[in-house]
Each structure stands twice: as structure tokens, then as C-alpha cells.
Design an enzyme around this catalytic site. Structure first.
Site: not given
Ligand code: 5GP
Length: 173
Positions: A40, A97-98, A101, A150, A163
Site C-alpha cells: 500500500k 515504490e515508497d 530498504d 524508520f 499514511r
Molecule cells: P525491503 O524489502 O526493501 O527491505 O523493504 C521494502 C518495504 O519495507 C517497503 O515497501 C516498506 O513497506 C517497508 N519499509 C522499509 N523501510 C521502511 C521504513 O523506513 N518505514 C516504513 N514505514 N516502511 C518501510
């Protein structure tokens, strides 16, 4: 009560989104482009960037990967919980993508989308968070780069909350 430290204001986000949308409009000039927002978290970013891209032939779709739940660390088990509806075979695709990470979610989603044989597939993220990257994955377009923390707001949640905040904040738990 957690502390919220401002990272980007609503105005700063608008400027960054406009800049990246302009670059995308130049790079894909004359082409059909399909934006695929990752639900989302990217719903607001995807809506904003779509409205700033000046291409005539722009399509938008969404998919969804199971993510965080209530915690603040990325789960390594990723599941596709909603697939795209549009046929992307032979099309230019930009995954919106938002936040990137570890990169594991996008790696999984890109591999999945590649199975449909698009002509090209690139990544556009609001936030590129560098410190915990686990896979060799680079965002082609990133509005803002941070090292760590975070983040919440502008689509990003903590336990489904925050959100709706127009700015982005670092949450100190
Ligand atoms: P990844 O697979 O790259 O570790 O993580 C991607 C997903 O983890 C993002 O689409 C998001 O939903 C969540 N995520 C990663 N870092 C953060 C953060 O700093 N804040 C929030 N709210 N979600 C995060």
C-alpha cells in the site's frame, strides 16, 4: 509516545516529485509507459508522480506484496498478495515504490514482473534507504536518499497508521 523528526515537508516532496516526473517524461518521450505502484505504501507517491508525468500514453496499475505487519524490520519472506491486471508483455514498465530498504521486496517483485516479458523494467522510489541493502539493486529514479531510520508519512505506515501525513518523518520508537 514516539518522537517524529521531520525529514521532508509537503513542499519539499512536491518539488522532488516534480523533478523526477520531469526526468521520466524526458526519458520515455514518445513511448508508452506503465507505472506499477506497490501497495500500500506507494499509493500516494504513485498518484502524485502519475499526475506530473506528461506522457500521452501512460497507464497505471498496482500490485501488492506482503510487508511489515506491525514491526519495523523487513521480513525476508515476501508474498505476492495482489498481481497486476494490465498485460505488460513488450511494454515499458516503471515500478513505483515508497521506500527501498534491504531491496528484497523489489528484487522479488521485479523477478515476478520479468516473467511477463516486458520490453524494459525500471525502478522509481520516493525514498532510497541505503544502509541495510542486502541485494545488488539500484533505483533508476529516487526522489530522496537516506542512510537509515524508520520513516512514516506520505503513504508510509507504522502499524497501518500515519499514511495520511503529508510530510515524511523519522520515527524514534
Ligand atoms: P525491503 O524489502 O526493501 O527491505 O523493504 C521494502 C518495504 O519495507 C517497503 O515497501 C516498506 O513497506 C517497508 N519499509 C522499509 N523501510 C521502511 C521504513 O523506513 N518505514 C516504513 N514505514 N516502511 C518501510
Amino acid at each position: 509516545m514516539s518522537e517524529l523528526i521531520p525529514v521532508l515537508s509537503k513542499e519539499q516532496i512536491r518539488t522532488l516529485v516534480e523533478k523526477v516526473a520531469k526526468q521520466i517524461s524526458v526519458d520515455y518521450k514518445g513511448k508508452e509507459l506503465i507505472l506499477i505502484g506497490v501497495l500500500k505504501g506507494a499509493y500516494i507517491f504513485c498518484a502524485d508522480i502519475a499526475r506530473e508525468i506528461t506522457l500521452d500514453r501512460l497507464k497505471v496499475d498496482f500490485l501488492r506484496a506482503a510487508s511489515y505487519g506491525g514491526g519495523t524490520t523487513s521480513t525476508e519472506e515476501i508474498k505476492l498478495t495482489k498481481d497486476i491486471d494490465i498485460d505488460i508483455t513488450g511494454a515499458h514498465v516503471l515500478v513505483v515504490e515508497d521506500i527501498v530498504d534491504t531491496g528484497l521486496t523489489l528484487r522479488f517483485l521485479i523477478d515476478h514482473l520479468k516473467s511477463y516479458n516486458p520490453a524494459s523494467i525500471k525502478i522509481c522510489t520516493m525514498i532510497d534507504k541505503k544502509e541495510r541493502r542486502k541485494v545488488d539493486l539500484q533505483a533508476d529514479y529516487a526522489c530522496h536518499v537516506v542512510q537509515e531510520g524508520f520513516l512514516i508519512g506520505y503513504g508510509l505506515d507504522y502499524d497501518e497508521k500515519y499514511r495520511n501525513l503529508p510530510g515524511i518523518y523519522e520515527m524514534k520508537l
